[in-house]
Design a protein around this motif. Structure first.
Motif, short mmCIF file in Angstrom:
data_model
loop_
_atom_site.label_atom_id
_atom_site.label_comp_id
_atom_site.label_asym_id
_atom_site.label_seq_id
_atom_site.Cartn_x
_atom_site.Cartn_y
_atom_site.Cartn_z
N GLU A 126 0.85 -1.18 0.00
CA GLU A 126 0.00 0.00 0.00
C GLU A 126 0.89 1.24 0.00
OE1 GLU A 126 -2.34 -0.50 3.51
OE2 GLU A 126 -0.68 -0.10 4.85
N GLU A 127 0.42 2.30 -0.66
CA GLU A 127 1.16 3.55 -0.71
C GLU A 127 0.23 4.68 -0.29
OE1 GLU A 127 4.33 2.69 -4.33
OE2 GLU A 127 2.73 4.15 -4.63
N TYR A 128 0.78 5.64 0.41
CA TYR A 128 0.00 6.79 0.84
C TYR A 128 0.95 7.92 1.24
CZ TYR A 128 0.96 4.56 5.34
OH TYR A 128 1.57 3.96 6.39
N ASP A 129 0.39 9.13 1.36
CA ASP A 129 1.16 10.28 1.83
C ASP A 129 0.97 10.35 3.34
OD1 ASP A 129 1.65 10.78 -0.81
OD2 ASP A 129 0.16 12.38 -0.97
N SER A 130 2.08 10.54 4.06
CA SER A 130 2.03 10.61 5.51
C SER A 130 3.04 11.63 6.00
CB SER A 130 2.34 9.23 6.11
OG SER A 130 2.16 9.25 7.51
N THR A 131 2.74 12.23 7.13
CA THR A 131 3.64 13.23 7.71
C THR A 131 4.44 12.60 8.83
OG1 THR A 131 2.12 15.02 7.15
CG2 THR A 131 3.76 15.49 8.84
N GLN A 132 5.73 12.86 8.81
CA GLN A 132 6.59 12.39 9.89
C GLN A 132 6.57 13.44 10.99
OE1 GLN A 132 10.79 12.29 9.22
NE2 GLN A 132 11.05 10.51 10.52
N TRP A 133 6.30 13.01 12.22
CA TRP A 133 6.17 13.90 13.36
C TRP A 133 7.22 13.59 14.40
CZ3 TRP A 133 2.33 17.61 14.25
CH2 TRP A 133 1.33 17.68 13.30
N PHE A 134 7.63 14.61 15.13
CA PHE A 134 8.36 14.40 16.37
C PHE A 134 7.30 14.25 17.44
CE2 PHE A 134 10.20 15.92 20.34
CZ PHE A 134 11.25 15.02 20.45
N THR A 135 7.32 13.15 18.18
CA THR A 135 6.27 12.85 19.15
C THR A 135 6.82 12.82 20.57
OG1 THR A 135 6.61 10.47 18.89
CG2 THR A 135 4.94 11.50 17.50
N VAL A 136 5.96 13.18 21.50
CA VAL A 136 6.24 13.08 22.94
C VAL A 136 5.04 12.35 23.54
CG1 VAL A 136 6.58 14.36 25.08
CG2 VAL A 136 7.61 15.19 22.95
N PHE A 137 5.30 11.27 24.22
CA PHE A 137 4.24 10.40 24.75
C PHE A 137 3.27 10.01 23.63
CE2 PHE A 137 5.38 12.80 28.67
CZ PHE A 137 5.92 11.74 29.36
N TRP A 138 3.77 9.69 22.49
CA TRP A 138 3.06 9.26 21.29
C TRP A 138 2.14 10.34 20.72
CZ3 TRP A 138 3.50 5.87 25.46
CH2 TRP A 138 4.35 4.79 25.26
N LEU A 139 2.22 11.56 21.20
CA LEU A 139 1.40 12.66 20.71
C LEU A 139 2.22 13.55 19.79
CD1 LEU A 139 -0.45 13.58 24.00
CD2 LEU A 139 -1.37 12.37 22.03
N PRO A 140 1.64 14.00 18.66
CA PRO A 140 2.39 14.81 17.70
C PRO A 140 2.71 16.19 18.27
CG PRO A 140 0.08 14.69 17.07
CD PRO A 140 0.26 13.77 18.24
N VAL A 141 3.98 16.58 18.16
CA VAL A 141 4.41 17.88 18.65
C VAL A 141 4.82 18.79 17.49
CG1 VAL A 141 6.11 19.09 20.06
CG2 VAL A 141 5.17 16.91 20.83
N PRO B 133 5.65 18.77 13.11
CA PRO B 133 5.73 18.05 11.84
C PRO B 133 7.09 18.26 11.18
CG PRO B 133 4.49 20.07 11.56
CD PRO B 133 4.83 19.97 13.02
N VAL B 134 7.75 17.17 10.84
CA VAL B 134 9.08 17.25 10.23
C VAL B 134 8.98 17.39 8.72
CG1 VAL B 134 11.27 16.06 9.95
CG2 VAL B 134 10.05 15.90 12.11
N ALA B 135 8.29 16.47 8.08
CA ALA B 135 8.16 16.49 6.62
C ALA B 135 7.04 15.55 6.21
CB ALA B 135 9.46 16.06 5.95
#
Length: 174
Positions: free
Chosen positions: A96-111, A113-115
């Motif tokens: 499967e292919e899709y667009d996704s944002t890489q995040w820096f997370t703290v306690f699994w919560l997005p803080v 967005p990297v790219a």
């Protein structure tokens, strides 16, 4: 006029692979030099395909260097892919292919967005259980702010629901 006889074979093949960007006179000179060196159109096409494949592999290598998972990400801190847009599943069900944002997370919560990347995950079955591999970046895009905003809204909604559940469990204070 270009002097193609001064180029080595690989340089000449590279110019020939991009011949649509040349002027008519330059194309004629290029054809003369290619025939003088006995380089066929098949050789040029083969070089073009090899060059495009090498460029693609370099892009994938560069993108994956940016998303390499670390030990901390499995503990809730670090980098993680969140969100899916433009989802496409292979008809055979292999990937499967899709667009996704890489995040820096703290306690699994997005803080932060990297790219945003186009990612690919292989799909398989193990003992009848569907199994997906970790996402592998294929191509890097500019940040998708719609996806980023939606991810932040979902995370805020989750925290709000968690807070309300906690208040409901604790009950009203006396």
């Amino acid at each position: 006029m270009p002097r193609y006889q001064d180029l080595n074979t690989y340089e000449l093949l590279h110019v020939a692979a991009e011949r649509d960007q040349l002027t008519d006179e330059a194309r004629m000179e290029l054809d003369i030099e290619l025939s003088r060196r006995n380089i066929s159109a098949g050789d040029v096409n083969s070089y073009r395909l090899d060059f495009e494949m090498a460029e693609h592999e370099d892009k994938v290598r560069t993108a994956n260097r940016l998303i390499r998972p670390n030990f901390a990400s499995q503990r809730g801190f670090g980098f993680k892919f969140l969100g899916k847009m433009n989802y496409h599943c292979d008809p055979s069900g292999q990937f499967e292919e899709y667009d996704s944002t890489q995040w820096f997370t703290v306690f699994w919560l997005p803080v932060f967005p990297v790219a945003t990347f186009k990612v690919r995950r292989d799909r398989s079955r193990w003992l009848g259980i569907p199994w997906k591999t970790d996402p592998q970046a294929i191509e890097r895009y500019p940040r998708n702010w719609n996806q980023i905003l939606l991810t932040w809204v979902k995370a805020t909604g989750f925290l709000l629901a968690l807070r309300l559940t906690f208040l409901w469990l604790v009950g009203p204070s006396r």
